[in-house]
Design a protein around this motif. Sequence first.
Motif, PDB file in Angstrom:
ATOM      1  N   ARG A 233      19.057 -20.350   1.260  1.00 34.50           N
ATOM      2  CA  ARG A 233      19.236 -20.129   2.695  1.00 34.50           C
ATOM      3  C   ARG A 233      20.312 -19.121   3.060  1.00 34.50           C
ATOM      4  NH1 ARG A 233      17.140 -25.024   4.680  1.00 34.50           N
ATOM      5  NH2 ARG A 233      15.647 -25.597   3.079  1.00 34.50           N
ATOM      6  N   CYS A 234      21.315 -18.960   2.230  1.00 33.26           N
ATOM      7  CA  CYS A 234      22.463 -18.168   2.664  1.00 33.26           C
ATOM      8  C   CYS A 234      22.625 -16.870   1.878  1.00 33.26           C
ATOM      9  CB  CYS A 234      23.757 -18.967   2.524  1.00 33.26           C
ATOM     10  SG  CYS A 234      23.599 -20.717   2.911  1.00 33.26           S
ATOM     11  N   CYS A 237      22.264 -13.159   2.906  1.00 34.79           N
ATOM     12  CA  CYS A 237      23.253 -12.457   3.736  1.00 34.79           C
ATOM     13  C   CYS A 237      24.693 -12.603   3.249  1.00 34.79           C
ATOM     14  CB  CYS A 237      23.188 -12.974   5.164  1.00 34.79           C
ATOM     15  SG  CYS A 237      21.597 -12.724   5.934  1.00 34.79           S
ATOM     16  N   HIS A 238      24.957 -13.598   2.419  1.00 31.23           N
ATOM     17  CA  HIS A 238      26.349 -13.871   2.023  1.00 31.23           C
ATOM     18  C   HIS A 238      26.524 -13.902   0.514  1.00 31.23           C
ATOM     19  CE1 HIS A 238      27.699 -15.074   6.022  1.00 31.23           C
ATOM     20  NE2 HIS A 238      26.632 -15.841   6.147  1.00 31.23           N
ATOM     21  N   ARG A 262      39.332 -21.303   7.178  1.00 31.39           N
ATOM     22  CA  ARG A 262      38.857 -21.741   8.498  1.00 31.39           C
ATOM     23  C   ARG A 262      39.020 -23.242   8.688  1.00 31.39           C
ATOM     24  NH1 ARG A 262      38.932 -16.855  10.076  1.00 31.39           N
ATOM     25  NH2 ARG A 262      37.206 -15.504   9.491  1.00 31.39           N
ATOM     26  N   LEU A 267      33.955 -24.755  10.964  1.00 31.11           N
ATOM     27  CA  LEU A 267      32.972 -24.348   9.953  1.00 31.11           C
ATOM     28  C   LEU A 267      31.691 -25.169  10.022  1.00 31.11           C
ATOM     29  CD1 LEU A 267      34.542 -23.818   6.420  1.00 31.11           C
ATOM     30  CD2 LEU A 267      33.314 -22.181   7.837  1.00 31.11           C
ATOM     31  N   TRP A 270      29.795 -24.267  13.096  1.00 32.43           N
ATOM     32  CA  TRP A 270      29.230 -22.916  12.991  1.00 32.43           C
ATOM     33  C   TRP A 270      27.972 -22.922  12.118  1.00 32.43           C
ATOM     34  CZ3 TRP A 270      28.862 -18.298  14.998  1.00 32.43           C
ATOM     35  CH2 TRP A 270      28.343 -17.254  14.222  1.00 32.43           C
ATOM     36  N   TYR A 289      31.055 -11.598  15.015  1.00 33.40           N
ATOM     37  CA  TYR A 289      29.801 -10.997  15.485  1.00 33.40           C
ATOM     38  C   TYR A 289      29.992  -9.495  15.721  1.00 33.40           C
ATOM     39  CZ  TYR A 289      25.884 -10.332  18.778  1.00 33.40           C
ATOM     40  OH  TYR A 289      24.758  -9.896  19.432  1.00 33.40           O
ATOM     41  N   LEU A 295      24.990  -8.682  14.565  1.00 34.92           N
ATOM     42  CA  LEU A 295      23.820  -9.385  14.052  1.00 34.92           C
ATOM     43  C   LEU A 295      24.173 -10.872  14.069  1.00 34.92           C
ATOM     44  CD1 LEU A 295      21.186  -8.695  12.002  1.00 34.92           C
ATOM     45  CD2 LEU A 295      22.605 -10.206  10.685  1.00 34.92           C
ATOM     46  N   MET A 297      24.184 -14.653  13.204  1.00 30.98           N
ATOM     47  CA  MET A 297      23.759 -15.524  12.107  1.00 30.98           C
ATOM     48  C   MET A 297      22.706 -16.497  12.642  1.00 30.98           C
ATOM     49  SD  MET A 297      25.842 -17.882   9.523  1.00 30.98           S
ATOM     50  CE  MET A 297      25.485 -19.631   9.414  1.00 30.98           C
ATOM     51  N   LEU A 302      20.049 -26.970   9.592  1.00 33.03           N
ATOM     52  CA  LEU A 302      20.487 -27.789   8.465  1.00 33.03           C
ATOM     53  C   LEU A 302      20.911 -29.167   8.934  1.00 33.03           C
ATOM     54  CD1 LEU A 302      22.624 -25.022   6.778  1.00 33.03           C
ATOM     55  CD2 LEU A 302      20.465 -25.919   5.904  1.00 33.03           C
TER      56      LEU A 302
HETATM   57  C1  HEC Z   1      20.404 -13.428   8.330  1.00 28.91           C
HETATM   58  C2  HEC Z   1      21.711 -13.380   7.746  1.00 28.91           C
HETATM   59  C3  HEC Z   1      22.495 -14.660   7.572  1.00 28.91           C
HETATM   60  C4  HEC Z   1      22.117 -15.842   6.958  1.00 28.91           C
HETATM   61  C5  HEC Z   1      20.757 -16.182   6.356  1.00 28.91           C
HETATM   62  C6  HEC Z   1      23.276 -16.705   6.966  1.00 28.91           C
HETATM   63  N1  HEC Z   1      24.320 -16.071   7.583  1.00 28.91           N
HETATM   64 FE1  HEC Z   1      26.219 -16.787   7.792  1.00 28.91          FE
HETATM   65  N2  HEC Z   1      26.753 -15.134   8.852  1.00 28.91           N
HETATM   66  C7  HEC Z   1      25.934 -14.041   9.079  1.00 28.91           C
HETATM   67  C8  HEC Z   1      26.647 -13.078   9.900  1.00 28.91           C
HETATM   68  C9  HEC Z   1      26.090 -11.741  10.358  1.00 28.91           C
HETATM   69  C10 HEC Z   1      27.930 -13.627  10.141  1.00 28.91           C
HETATM   70  C11 HEC Z   1      29.060 -13.025  11.006  1.00 28.91           C
HETATM   71  C12 HEC Z   1      28.996 -13.670  12.392  1.00 28.91           C
HETATM   72  C13 HEC Z   1      27.819 -13.187  13.217  1.00 28.91           C
HETATM   73  O1  HEC Z   1      27.600 -11.979  13.316  1.00 28.91           O
HETATM   74  O2  HEC Z   1      27.081 -14.049  13.751  1.00 28.91           O
HETATM   75  C14 HEC Z   1      27.959 -14.923   9.448  1.00 28.91           C
HETATM   76  C15 HEC Z   1      29.060 -15.762   9.423  1.00 28.91           C
HETATM   77  C16 HEC Z   1      29.166 -16.901   8.646  1.00 28.91           C
HETATM   78  C17 HEC Z   1      30.359 -17.701   8.486  1.00 28.91           C
HETATM   79  C18 HEC Z   1      31.718 -17.421   9.083  1.00 28.91           C
HETATM   80  C19 HEC Z   1      32.517 -16.600   8.120  1.00 28.91           C
HETATM   81  C20 HEC Z   1      33.983 -16.542   8.461  1.00 28.91           C
HETATM   82  O3  HEC Z   1      34.624 -15.589   8.022  1.00 28.91           O
HETATM   83  O4  HEC Z   1      34.459 -17.434   9.154  1.00 28.91           O
HETATM   84  C21 HEC Z   1      30.032 -18.749   7.679  1.00 28.91           C
HETATM   85  C22 HEC Z   1      30.929 -19.869   7.229  1.00 28.91           C
HETATM   86  C23 HEC Z   1      28.631 -18.605   7.342  1.00 28.91           C
HETATM   87  N3  HEC Z   1      28.157 -17.466   7.942  1.00 28.91           N
HETATM   88  C24 HEC Z   1      27.937 -19.492   6.549  1.00 28.91           C
HETATM   89  C25 HEC Z   1      26.580 -19.397   6.271  1.00 28.91           C
HETATM   90  C26 HEC Z   1      25.868 -20.371   5.500  1.00 28.91           C
HETATM   91  C27 HEC Z   1      26.475 -21.603   4.858  1.00 28.91           C
HETATM   92  C28 HEC Z   1      24.559 -19.951   5.454  1.00 28.91           C
HETATM   93  C29 HEC Z   1      23.391 -20.635   4.801  1.00 28.91           C
HETATM   94  C30 HEC Z   1      23.150 -21.984   5.191  1.00 28.91           C
HETATM   95  C31 HEC Z   1      24.476 -18.706   6.213  1.00 28.91           C
HETATM   96  N4  HEC Z   1      25.721 -18.408   6.685  1.00 28.91           N
HETATM   97  C32 HEC Z   1      23.311 -17.961   6.394  1.00 28.91           C
HETATM   98  C33 HEC Z   1      24.642 -13.861   8.632  1.00 28.91           C
HETATM   99  C34 HEC Z   1      23.876 -14.828   7.970  1.00 28.91           C
END
Ligand code: HEC
Length: 325
Positions: A233-234, A237-238, A262, A267, A270, A289, A295, A297, A302
Amino acid sequence: MIKSRDLLRAATVVVMLAGIWNVTPSHAANGSQNYNPWGKSYFPNVPLTTMDGKPVKFYDDLIKGKVVAVNFIFTGCTASCGMETARMRQVQQLLGDRVGKDVFFYSITIDPDNDSPEALKAYAKKFDVGPGWTFLTGDIKDIDMLRSKFGLYKPPQLVDGQIDHDLSMMIGNDTTGRWQKASPMENPEVLATQIGSWLSNWKGTPTHQNPSYAKAPVRLPQLSKGEELFRTRCATCHTVGINDTPMAKTIGPDLTYVTSSRDRNWLVRWIREPDVMLAEKDPLAMTLYAKYNKLAMPNLKLKDGEIESLLSFMEKGAAAMAAKK
Ligand code: HEC
């Protein structure tokens, strides 16, 4: 309804051809060269418009003679389609410069009222998609028909205030008539291999790094629940800890130290509802953002237990990095 009947008919033709092949191979060999049940006669040649405003015909310009991946998205989607786009982007990076040369990606909007060519172009830019991947819009009736033909149509229906749609993509080779449904949850390397080798008649090896099977572990390691969730799932992008799918640039921030940097409640919330927090203009969420290309997230729907498993996986990733120093 046309779709299932047409699909059935096409499937029947395939079965019939297979039958002929068994009985009179020479006859079938002649016939099958010219006849492809999944070709021009199956796919409607409807007009569409690219994100650059260029008019195209679906079959003639996009599909004919090509190896393609096609999916249906909409830019206002705050749920899993962002993940699907991110997954396709990983596959695109693995296929490298073959995309645009012998493999083509198409993302067609299911919300043409809102997704103008300009809106699609902005969306493609957010995901930093490379050449060879075209976003398209058109008439809703034509788009619905294409979805039906691909077996990816769902009647319009709102789930959590969003248009519900089939998250699969279709990958295929028009020349051989070989098509397959693929899931964006699939490992990107598996998808790249399916598109780049299997569908392309084993033409080439898909990845830059070309993973060697000799080096593959004999037994796949048992993944923890959190790691499995993270990978499916993550990881589109991460990154966290060791990044095992090196990409030019990830879409979202690296999460190695996020559990210590954080607030825990922030967390958890979010990860559970990033769309709501962005709508509420949570200050930290807005800063991130702005930093990450605006973009959003996606909300990955979940459950609490899943979020806990993910957080403990990320904590371990941080501990492993610290131990290495
Ligand atoms: C489609 C892309 C994408 C997916 C899939 C995604 N994220 Fe993200 N995530 C982002 C973006 C882009 C940001 C930066 C904030 C924003 O732009 O919304 C972010 C921010 C975050 C942050 C905050 C980071 C910080 O520095 O505080 C966390 C924690 C996070 N994501 C966790 C997850 C987890 C866990 C999953 C899977 C369950 C996930 N993300 C899936 C794109 C994604």
